[in-house]
Design a protein around this motif. Structure first.
Motif, PDB file in Angstrom:
ATOM      1  N   UNK A 100      43.440  38.645  47.645  1.00 55.43           N
ATOM      2  CA  UNK A 100      43.254  39.339  46.197  1.00 55.43           C
ATOM      3  C   UNK A 100      42.603  38.522  44.936  1.00 55.43           C
ATOM      4  N   UNK A 101      43.782  37.404  44.829  1.00 52.87           N
ATOM      5  CA  UNK A 101      43.703  36.509  43.755  1.00 52.87           C
ATOM      6  C   UNK A 101      41.899  36.084  43.488  1.00 52.87           C
ATOM      7  N   UNK A 102      42.266  35.442  44.713  1.00 54.47           N
ATOM      8  CA  UNK A 102      40.626  34.827  44.883  1.00 54.47           C
ATOM      9  C   UNK A 102      39.618  35.474  44.602  1.00 54.47           C
ATOM     10  N   UNK A 103      39.211  36.310  45.114  1.00 50.61           N
ATOM     11  CA  UNK A 103      38.973  37.341  44.520  1.00 50.61           C
ATOM     12  C   UNK A 103      37.978  37.797  43.374  1.00 50.61           C
ATOM     13  N   UNK A 104      39.409  38.229  42.659  1.00 50.71           N
ATOM     14  CA  UNK A 104      39.841  38.614  41.508  1.00 50.71           C
ATOM     15  C   UNK A 104      39.079  37.087  40.011  1.00 50.71           C
ATOM     16  N   UNK A 105      39.323  36.480  40.984  1.00 50.68           N
ATOM     17  CA  UNK A 105      39.269  34.519  39.786  1.00 50.68           C
ATOM     18  C   UNK A 105      37.773  34.453  40.339  1.00 50.68           C
ATOM     19  N   UNK A 106      37.487  34.428  41.281  1.00 48.69           N
ATOM     20  CA  UNK A 106      35.733  34.126  41.505  1.00 48.69           C
ATOM     21  C   UNK A 106      36.125  32.459  42.691  1.00 48.69           C
ATOM     22  N   UNK A 107      37.112  32.151  42.992  1.00 45.78           N
ATOM     23  CA  UNK A 107      37.346  31.392  43.779  1.00 45.78           C
ATOM     24  C   UNK A 107      36.835  31.599  45.530  1.00 45.78           C
ATOM     25  N   UNK A 108      35.261  30.780  45.764  1.00 44.23           N
ATOM     26  CA  UNK A 108      34.472  30.422  46.597  1.00 44.23           C
ATOM     27  C   UNK A 108      34.630  30.679  47.961  1.00 44.23           C
TER      28      UNK A 108
END
Length: 178
Positions: free
Chosen positions: A48-56
């Motif tokens: 979820x954090x990765x998606x929120x911050x744009x970590x692909x």
């Protein structure tokens, strides 16, 4: 709760030791430097954090003595590369899946090192342009998820070149306006 404190600056002691000066540093102090800490006990929270911050993108870093033929001295010598004071032009995101390690963050306002211990399920986001370094603990083991906004890259820019880097200068400007 995360352990964050001012580093004791005793270079006569192994860099894998705690180096705790006895002066704690709050998460609010770290946040003023742009450093974000989170304790995320589930993969769903990390995703979820990765998606929120744009970590692909992501990969896993596994540092342990077995990677160095169980030669602790060889491992310590190789680890000194991570322990050199450096910056990155992208933020650095690490999630401790197992084991433990230290991120040392340079407080450029106070000109002091802050040591942040990462244990299992701890995540740290180190902003682009901030001086930092990394060390395993004397357990000599950490398994960490590395997250990236774009293609995985890890380009350390050491002192003194980093002092003139535009990303470094931009980071310092954020401290003066905070």
């Amino acid at each position: 709760m995360v352990a964050a404190y001012f580093f004791d600056n005793d270079d006569s002691v192994d860099f894998r030791q705690p180096h705790n000066s006895g002066k704690d540093v709050s998460l609010d102090h770290l946040a003023k430097l742009g450093v974000i800490y989170k304790h995320l006990p589930s993969q769903e929270e990390v995703d979820s954090l990765a998606e929120q911050r744009g970590y692909k993108n992501r990969d896993i870093m596994n540092l342990n003595a077995a990677r160095f033929d169980n030669n602790e001295q060889l491992m310590v010598e190789k680890m000194k590369v991570f322990y050199k004071e450096h910056i990155h032009e992208d933020e650095e995101i690490r999630y401790c899946m197992d084991g433990d390690g230290y991120f040392d963050i340079k407080d450029s306002v106070l000109d002091r090192w802050i040591r942040v211990r990462l244990d299992r399920y701890d995540l740290i986001i180190v902003p682009a342009g901030i001086f930092h370094r990394f060390a395993v603990t004397t357990n000599n083991y950490i398994k960490a998820l590395r997250l990236f906004k774009d293609e995985p890259k890890w380009q350390a820019i050491n002192k003194p070149e980093a002092d003139q880097n535009p990303i470094r200068k931009s980071y310092l400007a954020t401290l003066q306006t905070a």
